[in-house]
Write a protein that holds these residues in place. Structure first.
Motif, short mmCIF file in Angstrom:
data_model
loop_
_atom_site.label_atom_id
_atom_site.label_comp_id
_atom_site.label_asym_id
_atom_site.label_seq_id
_atom_site.Cartn_x
_atom_site.Cartn_y
_atom_site.Cartn_z
N GLU A 119 -41.89 -6.76 22.26
CA GLU A 119 -42.12 -8.21 22.15
C GLU A 119 -40.93 -9.05 22.61
O GLU A 119 -41.08 -10.23 22.89
CB GLU A 119 -42.48 -8.54 20.70
N LYS A 122 -49.16 -5.33 20.36
CA LYS A 122 -50.21 -4.86 19.46
C LYS A 122 -50.70 -3.47 19.88
O LYS A 122 -50.78 -2.55 19.05
CB LYS A 122 -51.39 -5.84 19.51
N MET A 163 -40.15 -3.71 18.02
CA MET A 163 -40.48 -5.11 18.35
C MET A 163 -39.59 -5.64 19.47
O MET A 163 -40.07 -6.35 20.36
CB MET A 163 -40.33 -5.99 17.10
N LEU A 209 -48.58 -12.68 18.67
CA LEU A 209 -48.20 -11.32 19.06
C LEU A 209 -48.91 -10.98 20.37
O LEU A 209 -50.11 -11.20 20.50
CB LEU A 209 -48.64 -10.34 17.96
#
Lengths: 137, 137
Positions: free
Chosen positions: A83, A7, A79, A2
């Motif tokens: 990400e 985070k 996400m 991650l």
DNA sequence: TTATTATCCTATCAATTTAGTAGGGAATGC
DNA sequence: GCATTCCCTACTAAATTGATAGGATAATAA
């Protein structure tokens, strides 16, 4: 792994969610409370705002605030913004599909099927988790 | 993202598994068949051998071969060797546990719980999949 | 209107990781 | 002894990550 970006983004969202009233919270406050480099966090909150998760206000009394209720903020969307694709290979990605350059035939790729299962398992988690679930503890 | 290393490693294992007889297969053959740089594949097969997945033989008629049956080769073990930890953050890793540097308290970390769920979902897939499942198609 | 506060935005950068490449060494088989 | 094939170390270009720097812009307060 991650990324720190994700985070920190998740931690910031959680922090803002605990301030249930909708008054703006300054970057500096979030950064200090969550042990995050302020400048780095600044860019993260900016992308969260640009993607419709946060609102902001400038000047004195300004800061960032959630523009939806925590239970309306799904982890799959968060996400993807922070990400990137949830799938581990582009050929099984729902939102970022791309053909793999080294695969002549997707259907006969042994990795494809495994990664499809992995993607589904991850999606299952992310689709059933909202920001509200991250704070309740 | 899945690394090329892991992807190629999985493809190579699958290729070797289709050659059900245990006679060695040359790197060059695998590389050509699977569209992989031969030198890169060489290093990947080497780590797979060092970690007990493959056997090798030098000289003419040499090559790599599986030293276990495909159904005995679990994806969790393969992924850990090729891709590293299955967990996305070290603080929820079973085999590579480490404290996160930016977290004062693991128990109160909102990311921790989410990543625990993600890890479990991935483990579930990897533990229930063997190399045999990758070839049957 | 001017100063202050806080976000907005672009550019840059060091460190790390990734995906290889190069080149020779060592064992095996003929 | 010679070709073949794996063994092993070192190097490298490109991309990504995790920042930092510095000013522009907008809102508020005096």
């Amino acid at each position: 792994m991650l990324s720190k970006k994700t985070k920190y983004g998740l931690k910031a969202l959680t922090y803002l969610a605990t301030k249930d009233n909708k008054s703006p919270v300054q970057i500096a406050e979030v950064a200090e409370s969550e042990n995050i480099s302020q400048k780095f966090l600044e860019s993260i909150l900016l992308t969260l705002r640009r993607n419709g998760f946060l609102g902001s206000k400038k000047g004195k009394g300004g800061g960032y605030y959630l523009i939806k209720e925590p239970h309306e903020i799904g982890m799959a969307a968060v996400m993807r913004v922070l990400e990137g694709p949830i799938a581990m290979v582009p050929c099984v990605s729902l939102n970022f599909y791309e053909k793999c350059d080294d695969c002549p035939d997707e259907a006969s790729c042994s990795v494809h099927d495994l990664m499809l299962k992995v993607r589904d398992a991850n999606l299952e988690v992310y689709r059933n988790t909202t920001l509200a679930d991250l704070i309740s503890k």
